[in-house]
Scaffold this active site. Structure first.
Site, PDB file in Angstrom:
ATOM      1  N   GLY A 197      -2.876 -34.406   7.808  1.00 15.90           N
ATOM      2  CA  GLY A 197      -1.418 -34.447   7.767  1.00 15.90           C
ATOM      3  C   GLY A 197      -0.855 -33.063   7.543  1.00 15.90           C
ATOM      4  N   GLY A 257       2.808 -31.124   5.990  1.00 12.02           N
ATOM      5  CA  GLY A 257       4.095 -31.251   5.325  1.00 12.02           C
ATOM      6  C   GLY A 257       4.785 -29.909   5.214  1.00 12.02           C
ATOM      7  N   GLY A 258       5.863 -29.887   4.443  1.00  6.77           N
ATOM      8  CA  GLY A 258       6.637 -28.667   4.302  1.00  6.77           C
ATOM      9  C   GLY A 258       5.918 -27.572   3.549  1.00  6.77           C
ATOM     10  N   VAL A 283      -3.110 -30.518   5.356  1.00  7.48           N
ATOM     11  CA  VAL A 283      -4.230 -31.141   4.641  1.00  7.48           C
ATOM     12  C   VAL A 283      -5.352 -31.435   5.634  1.00  7.48           C
ATOM     13  CG1 VAL A 283      -4.968 -33.049   3.182  1.00  7.48           C
ATOM     14  CG2 VAL A 283      -2.646 -32.144   2.954  1.00  7.48           C
ATOM     15  N   LYS A 297      -6.094 -28.864   0.929  1.00 10.89           N
ATOM     16  CA  LYS A 297      -4.719 -28.524   1.286  1.00 10.89           C
ATOM     17  C   LYS A 297      -4.583 -27.015   1.413  1.00 10.89           C
ATOM     18  CE  LYS A 297       0.075 -29.386  -0.116  1.00 10.89           C
ATOM     19  NZ  LYS A 297       0.932 -30.031  -1.142  1.00 10.89           N
ATOM     20  N   ASP A 311       9.538 -34.940  -6.383  1.00 10.31           N
ATOM     21  CA  ASP A 311       9.424 -35.195  -4.939  1.00 10.31           C
ATOM     22  C   ASP A 311       8.662 -36.494  -4.704  1.00 10.31           C
ATOM     23  OD1 ASP A 311      10.000 -34.653  -2.295  1.00 10.31           O
ATOM     24  OD2 ASP A 311       8.253 -33.364  -1.982  1.00 10.31           O
TER      25      ASP A 311
END
Length: 269
Positions: A42, A44-45, A49, A63, A175
């Site tokens: 995945g 993200g911002g 990962v 990550k 978050d």
């Protein structure tokens, strides 16, 4: 034959009480096939990962943090917070890597050696991915028992962060959203991604951030309008997540109504 360093990752997975490790960049490259695209789990911002495979067949998640979003102080803050937490409903932190190399690059009509830091975090691999992948109009495709189990687990994890992880302090996640809740093989939820979390010491109740950073639809009104950081910011996010699990409806961030809807429906923080 195990490659250097891998034995330590394998052993920490076998020992639930083991502390996170300082890892070498090369060993993380080895287990992710040099961070190849086919190993991506995945993006993200704050980073990408990857799935890492150890010689014994076990998997971990690595990550790779995006430098424009994560500088040294922010990286230290996340590692500091991750070092403070250990709970069955928090994704397990296995280790970190912070290494710098020098690359020969062109700069202002000449060439220089520029420092290129690499910041990585290593976690347990959680097989069923993030909660957001399971949310749909069929109430997440789960029966009521499973949905209740997921909600209860998230609540336990959040209570641990707020009340139990430190004798005289708490971690505010800031978050909390379905993308940051992972589900294992038994559908046990694990809270992840502490990139913007804050640590409160001495039972401090609230503070003000310089700016509100988070995900629209999950951010509390007082955090958006006044930059107020408190446990209630996480409780607001929890209310939104509970509604999504129950109804199977995703948050529509194109509408400001979604930001205040949980308060109208009774999740008053």
């Amino acid at each position: 034959m195990n490659l250097p360093g891998h034995g330590s990752l394998e052993s920490i997975l076998q020992d639930p009480s083991a502390k996170p490790l300082a890892l070498q960049l090369q060993e993380l490259k080895d287990i992710t096939n040099n961070f190849s695209k086919d190993r991506q789990l995945g993006k993200g911002g704050f980073g990408i990962v990857y799935k890492g495979l150890l010689p014994n067949g076990e998997a971990v998640a690595v990550k790779d943090l995006i430098m424009s979003q994560f500088q040294g102080k922010q990286f230290k803050r996340e590692v500091d917070n991750l070092m403070k937490v250990q709970h069955k409903n928090i994704v397990r932190f296995l280790g970190y890597c912070y290494e710098s190399s020098h690359q020969y690059i062109e700069y202002e009509a000449t060439h220089v050696f520029a420092e290129s830091p690499k910041m990585l975090l290593c976690f347990e691999f959680v097989a069923n991915g993030s909660l957001d992948k399971h949310i749909n109009e069929e109430s997440c495709g789960f029966d009521w028992h499973t949905r209740y189990k997921i909600i209860k687990g998230i609540c336990h994890g959040l209570h641990y962060l707020h009340e139990e992880c430190q004798p005289h302090g708490s971690v505010i996640h800031l978050d909390l959203k379905p993308e940051n809740i992972l589900l294992d093989n038994c559908m046990v939820p694990k809270i992840a991604d502490f990139g913007i979390s804050k640590f409160f010491c001495d039972q401090k109740l609230e503070t003000r951030a310089t700016s509100a950073i988070g995900s629209l639809g999950y951010m509390a009104p007082e955090y958006i309008s006044g930059n107020i950081v408190s446990k209630m910011a996480d409780i607001y996010s929890l209310g939104v997540i509970i509604m999504q699990i129950i109804t199977g409806r995703r948050v529509d961030v194109t509408s400001c109504e979604d930001i205040v809807e949980p308060v109208r429906l009774g999740f008053n923080c």
